[in-house]
Write a protein that holds these residues in place. Structure first.
Motif, short mmCIF file in Angstrom:
data_model
loop_
_atom_site.label_atom_id
_atom_site.label_comp_id
_atom_site.label_asym_id
_atom_site.label_seq_id
_atom_site.Cartn_x
_atom_site.Cartn_y
_atom_site.Cartn_z
N SER A 8 0.85 -1.18 0.00
CA SER A 8 0.00 0.00 0.00
C SER A 8 0.89 1.23 0.00
O SER A 8 1.95 1.23 0.63
N TRP A 17 3.29 9.42 -7.91
CA TRP A 17 2.26 8.39 -7.75
C TRP A 17 2.15 7.56 -9.03
O TRP A 17 2.09 6.34 -8.98
N ARG A 18 2.13 8.23 -10.19
CA ARG A 18 2.06 7.50 -11.46
C ARG A 18 3.29 6.62 -11.67
O ARG A 18 3.16 5.49 -12.14
N TYR A 21 2.89 3.64 -9.39
CA TYR A 21 1.86 2.76 -9.93
C TYR A 21 2.41 1.92 -11.08
O TYR A 21 2.23 0.70 -11.13
N PRO A 30 -3.17 -4.76 -9.02
CA PRO A 30 -3.87 -3.78 -8.19
C PRO A 30 -5.16 -4.39 -7.65
O PRO A 30 -5.90 -5.05 -8.38
N GLN A 32 -6.95 -2.42 -4.96
CA GLN A 32 -7.65 -1.22 -4.52
C GLN A 32 -6.84 -0.04 -5.04
O GLN A 32 -5.74 -0.22 -5.56
N TYR A 33 -7.36 1.17 -4.87
CA TYR A 33 -6.55 2.33 -5.20
C TYR A 33 -5.32 2.34 -4.32
O TYR A 33 -5.41 2.25 -3.10
N SER A 34 -4.16 2.40 -4.93
CA SER A 34 -2.88 2.45 -4.23
C SER A 34 -2.61 1.22 -3.36
O SER A 34 -1.87 1.29 -2.38
#
Length: 96
Positions: A8, A17-18, A21, A30, A32-34
């Motif tokens: 996480s 962030w990108r 990711y 993935p 969940q988000y992040s």
């Protein structure tokens, strides 16, 4: 032996962030988000940590790794979801 990890991250800058990711897509799926689920060998875990270390700002960002156990044992069944199920992509190993 591969262990299952939940990774996480909380990244303050959209650009970083990108990058995190995209990096994580190379190590897991993935969920969940992040949040990613990764089945990693010890060497792959080290490579992932090294890659992320070079991306994040250590004063502002946070990455958390949770080891939930062997991917073929306890780790496989230790994640439970409510609602929409987790879609797992079939990974194919590519040897270079």
């Amino acid at each position: 032996m591969r262990n299952r990890y939940i990774v996480s991250y909380d990244i303050s800058d959209p650009r970083r962030w990108r990058r995190v990711y995209r990096t994580m897509r190379g190590y897991g799926d993935p969920i969940q988000y992040s949040v990613f689920q990764c089945d990693l060998l010890p060497a792959e875990r080290i490579m992932m940590i090294e890659a992320l270390t070079g991306i994040i700002d250590h004063r502002e960002d946070r990455v958390m790794l949770i080891d939930v156990g062997p991917a073929d044992g306890r780790g496989r069944w230790s994640i439970e979801t409510l609602g929409r199920a987790i879609k797992h992509e079939e990974r194919i190993a590519i040897i270079v």
